[in-house]
Design an enzyme around this catalytic site. Structure first.
Site, PDB file in Angstrom:
ATOM      1  N   MET A 249     -12.067   4.817  -0.716  1.00 58.88           N
ATOM      2  CA  MET A 249     -12.706   5.090   0.572  1.00 58.88           C
ATOM      3  C   MET A 249     -13.334   6.483   0.463  1.00 58.88           C
ATOM      4  O   MET A 249     -12.869   7.478   1.044  1.00 58.88           O
ATOM      5  CB  MET A 249     -11.677   5.028   1.719  1.00 58.88           C
ATOM      6  CG  MET A 249     -11.278   3.602   2.043  1.00 58.88           C
ATOM      7  SD  MET A 249      -9.744   3.483   2.974  1.00 58.88           S
ATOM      8  CE  MET A 249      -8.571   3.580   1.617  1.00 58.88           C
TER       9      MET A 249
ATOM     10  N   ASP B 149      -4.664   3.788  -1.883  1.00 52.05           N
ATOM     11  CA  ASP B 149      -5.775   4.171  -0.991  1.00 52.05           C
ATOM     12  C   ASP B 149      -6.262   5.577  -1.287  1.00 52.05           C
ATOM     13  O   ASP B 149      -5.552   6.549  -1.031  1.00 52.05           O
ATOM     14  CB  ASP B 149      -5.314   4.104   0.473  1.00 52.05           C
ATOM     15  CG  ASP B 149      -5.153   2.677   0.945  1.00 52.05           C
ATOM     16  OD1 ASP B 149      -4.094   2.355   1.513  1.00 52.05           O
ATOM     17  OD2 ASP B 149      -6.083   1.878   0.718  1.00 52.05           O
TER      18      ASP B 149
ATOM     19  N   MET C  54     -11.587  -5.240   5.586  1.00 54.30           N
ATOM     20  CA  MET C  54     -10.801  -4.273   6.352  1.00 54.30           C
ATOM     21  C   MET C  54     -10.476  -4.872   7.712  1.00 54.30           C
ATOM     22  O   MET C  54     -11.389  -5.255   8.454  1.00 54.30           O
ATOM     23  CB  MET C  54     -11.593  -2.974   6.528  1.00 54.30           C
ATOM     24  CG  MET C  54     -11.806  -2.169   5.258  1.00 54.30           C
ATOM     25  SD  MET C  54     -10.297  -1.755   4.386  1.00 54.30           S
ATOM     26  CE  MET C  54      -9.421  -0.792   5.625  1.00 54.30           C
TER      27      MET C  54
ATOM     28  N   MET D  35      -8.832   8.458  -0.373  1.00 52.92           N
ATOM     29  CA  MET D  35      -9.664   8.861   0.767  1.00 52.92           C
ATOM     30  C   MET D  35     -10.162  10.300   0.578  1.00 52.92           C
ATOM     31  O   MET D  35      -9.394  11.169   0.145  1.00 52.92           O
ATOM     32  CB  MET D  35      -8.866   8.767   2.069  1.00 52.92           C
ATOM     33  CG  MET D  35      -8.330   7.376   2.351  1.00 52.92           C
ATOM     34  SD  MET D  35      -7.466   7.343   3.944  1.00 52.92           S
ATOM     35  CE  MET D  35      -6.622   5.772   3.822  1.00 52.92           C
TER      36      MET D  35
ATOM     37  N   HIS E  88      -1.331  -1.383  -4.133  1.00 51.78           N
ATOM     38  CA  HIS E  88      -2.587  -0.962  -3.501  1.00 51.78           C
ATOM     39  C   HIS E  88      -2.554   0.547  -3.310  1.00 51.78           C
ATOM     40  O   HIS E  88      -1.594   1.095  -2.731  1.00 51.78           O
ATOM     41  CB  HIS E  88      -2.731  -1.666  -2.142  1.00 51.78           C
ATOM     42  CG  HIS E  88      -4.042  -1.462  -1.458  1.00 51.78           C
ATOM     43  ND1 HIS E  88      -5.181  -2.160  -1.785  1.00 51.78           N
ATOM     44  CD2 HIS E  88      -4.387  -0.617  -0.459  1.00 51.78           C
ATOM     45  CE1 HIS E  88      -6.178  -1.775  -0.987  1.00 51.78           C
ATOM     46  NE2 HIS E  88      -5.722  -0.849  -0.183  1.00 51.78           N
TER      47      HIS E  88
ATOM     48  N   GLY F 117       1.294  -1.824   4.147  1.00 54.99           N
ATOM     49  CA  GLY F 117       1.936  -0.540   3.849  1.00 54.99           C
ATOM     50  C   GLY F 117       3.148  -0.325   4.736  1.00 54.99           C
ATOM     51  O   GLY F 117       4.307  -0.409   4.312  1.00 54.99           O
TER      52      GLY F 117
ATOM     53  N   SER G 126       0.843  -1.202   0.000  1.00 56.40           N
ATOM     54  CA  SER G 126       0.000   0.000   0.000  1.00 56.40           C
ATOM     55  C   SER G 126       0.878   1.252   0.000  1.00 56.40           C
ATOM     56  O   SER G 126       1.622   1.485   0.969  1.00 56.40           O
ATOM     57  CB  SER G 126      -0.890   0.026   1.255  1.00 56.40           C
ATOM     58  OG  SER G 126      -1.454   1.310   1.424  1.00 56.40           O
TER      59      SER G 126
ATOM     60  N   HIS H 294      -8.341   1.352  -4.034  1.00 61.67           N
ATOM     61  CA  HIS H 294      -9.290   1.188  -2.926  1.00 61.67           C
ATOM     62  C   HIS H 294      -9.971   2.529  -2.671  1.00 61.67           C
ATOM     63  O   HIS H 294      -9.364   3.448  -2.129  1.00 61.67           O
ATOM     64  CB  HIS H 294      -8.488   0.720  -1.697  1.00 61.67           C
ATOM     65  CG  HIS H 294      -9.319   0.543  -0.461  1.00 61.67           C
ATOM     66  ND1 HIS H 294      -8.731   0.347   0.776  1.00 61.67           N
ATOM     67  CD2 HIS H 294     -10.658   0.514  -0.251  1.00 61.67           C
ATOM     68  CE1 HIS H 294      -9.686   0.215   1.694  1.00 61.67           C
ATOM     69  NE2 HIS H 294     -10.865   0.313   1.087  1.00 61.67           N
TER      70      HIS H 294
ATOM     71  N   ASP I 141      -6.759  -6.055   4.692  1.00 61.85           N
ATOM     72  CA  ASP I 141      -6.240  -4.710   4.483  1.00 61.85           C
ATOM     73  C   ASP I 141      -6.163  -3.943   5.803  1.00 61.85           C
ATOM     74  O   ASP I 141      -7.172  -3.507   6.338  1.00 61.85           O
ATOM     75  CB  ASP I 141      -7.183  -3.981   3.505  1.00 61.85           C
ATOM     76  CG  ASP I 141      -6.630  -2.652   3.051  1.00 61.85           C
ATOM     77  OD1 ASP I 141      -7.359  -1.931   2.357  1.00 61.85           O
ATOM     78  OD2 ASP I 141      -5.485  -2.328   3.406  1.00 61.85           O
ATOM     79  N   GLY I 142      -4.915  -3.847   6.314  1.00 66.11           N
ATOM     80  CA  GLY I 142      -4.720  -3.055   7.534  1.00 66.11           C
ATOM     81  C   GLY I 142      -4.089  -3.871   8.648  1.00 66.11           C
ATOM     82  O   GLY I 142      -4.640  -4.898   9.042  1.00 66.11           O
ATOM     83  N   GLY I 143      -2.951  -3.403   9.104  1.00 67.81           N
ATOM     84  CA  GLY I 143      -2.282  -4.073  10.227  1.00 67.81           C
ATOM     85  C   GLY I 143      -1.657  -5.401   9.866  1.00 67.81           C
ATOM     86  O   GLY I 143      -1.437  -6.265  10.725  1.00 67.81           O
TER      87      GLY I 143
ATOM     88  N   GLY J 199      -2.744   4.327   7.887  1.00 67.74           N
ATOM     89  CA  GLY J 199      -1.854   3.175   7.958  1.00 67.74           C
ATOM     90  C   GLY J 199      -1.322   3.051   9.378  1.00 67.74           C
ATOM     91  O   GLY J 199      -1.609   3.887  10.248  1.00 67.74           O
ATOM     92  N   GLY J 200      -0.575   1.996   9.627  1.00 62.14           N
ATOM     93  CA  GLY J 200       0.094   1.816  10.909  1.00 62.14           C
ATOM     94  C   GLY J 200      -0.792   1.451  12.083  1.00 62.14           C
ATOM     95  O   GLY J 200      -0.386   1.576  13.246  1.00 62.14           O
TER      96      GLY J 200
HETATM   97  C1  DX5 Z   1      -6.366   1.924   5.576  1.00 60.07           C
HETATM   98  C2  DX5 Z   1      -5.953   1.461   4.186  1.00 60.07           C
HETATM   99  C3  DX5 Z   1      -4.881   0.401   4.226  1.00 60.07           C
HETATM  100  C4  DX5 Z   1      -3.566   0.885   4.853  1.00 60.07           C
HETATM  101  C5  DX5 Z   1      -2.689  -0.282   5.222  1.00 60.07           C
HETATM  102  O1  DX5 Z   1      -7.552   2.668   5.482  1.00 60.07           O
HETATM  103  O2  DX5 Z   1      -7.056   0.945   3.483  1.00 60.07           O
HETATM  104  O3  DX5 Z   1      -4.625  -0.055   2.905  1.00 60.07           O
HETATM  105  O4  DX5 Z   1      -2.882   1.701   3.926  1.00 60.07           O
HETATM  106  O5  DX5 Z   1      -1.589   0.235   5.926  1.00 60.07           O
HETATM  107  P1  DX5 Z   1      -0.823  -0.621   7.037  1.00 60.07           P
HETATM  108  O6  DX5 Z   1      -0.292  -1.849   6.323  1.00 60.07           O
HETATM  109  O7  DX5 Z   1       0.265   0.286   7.493  1.00 60.07           O
HETATM  110  O8  DX5 Z   1      -1.818  -0.977   8.086  1.00 60.07           O
HETATM  111 ZN    ZN Z   2      -6.615   0.001   1.523  1.00 61.27          ZN
END
Ligand code: DX5
Ligand code: ZN
Length: 224
Positions: A71, A38, A140, A40, A36, A200, A11, A69, A178-180, A147-148
């Protein structure tokens, strides 16, 4: 251990935007399966990131599919723009679409693969009639926007439910988490039935660099 190699989708939200092109090329060279991206809007999620301009820039250096993606609220109005910018997959949120069936249909009509994303509070059953239209379901594993964040362990139950739903459908549908996602959580997600891991921070902010982050994830996924 799952019998299929898990795909990894770095990501770029976590990338260094002062050298985004090089970062994408490094991730590709390290074996990334998709990039990927994102998007937003500051309304659907409490953050504003990037738009079609960045997709176009990444598309100029990418040799692997772009997994975009969205959002954003009412994504229907932006589908063509992202398709024309170079998106290969466009994922929209169930929670953001009043007419999800039509939106998925429109994504396919633009020649892109359609993804449907579920926020942590949304049950797998919300996919209902559109599951078999989707090429990818994005589960999700954090609340979207940043991220993070930490992986939400209870999402493994939803991943398992979706894995069973996909098997029953007989369709070839990817289950993306997706995430963490990092070396400890990728195996949990893989065992639960995920087939694509978005990551990411643990790739683009790995202390030993992108290739090391990718290798660590790949090894953890295969170790199962
Ligand atoms: C969060 C995004 C994820 C995010 C993942 O809303 O959709 O794709 O970038 O980032 P990490 O891997 O750092 O959790
Ligand atoms: Zn994402």
């Amino acid at each position: 251990m799952r019998d299929t190699r898990m795909k990894i989708a770095p990501s770029i939200l976590a990338a260094d935007f002062t050298c985004l092109g090089e970062q994408v090329q490094e991730a590709q060279a390290a074996g990334a399966d998709m990039i990927h991206i994102d998007i937003m809007d500051g309304r659907f999620v409490p953050n504003i990131t990037m738009g079609p301009l960045v997709v176009e820039a990444v598309a100029r250096v990418a040799t692997i599919p772009l997994d975009v993606h969205l959002m954003i609220v009412e994504p229907g109005g932006f589908l063509r723009r992202f398709a024309e910018s170079g998106a290969d997959i466009i994922s929209v949120h169930v929670e953001a679409c009043a007419h999800l069936h039509r939106t998925v249909d429109e994504i396919q009509g633009l020649g892109c693969r359609a993804g449907v994303a579920l926020n942590p509070h949304t049950p797998a059953s919300a996919l209902g009639e559109v599951l078999e239209m989707a090429s990818i379901v994005n589960v999700m594993t954090v609340n979207p926007g940043f991220g993070g964040q930490a992986f939400i362990q209870s999402m493994t139950r939803k991943i398992g439910q979706l894995s069973r739903m996909v098997k029953q459908s007989g369709e070839d549908i990817e289950i993306e988490v997706d995430g963490g996602i990092h070396r400890d959580t990728i195996a949990i997600a893989n065992r639960a039935g995920a087939t694509v891991a978005v990551a990411g921070t643990c790739i683009f902010q790995h202390e030993a660099g992108i290739a090391a982050g990718m290798a660590e994830l790949r090894e953890a996924a295969e170790r199962g």
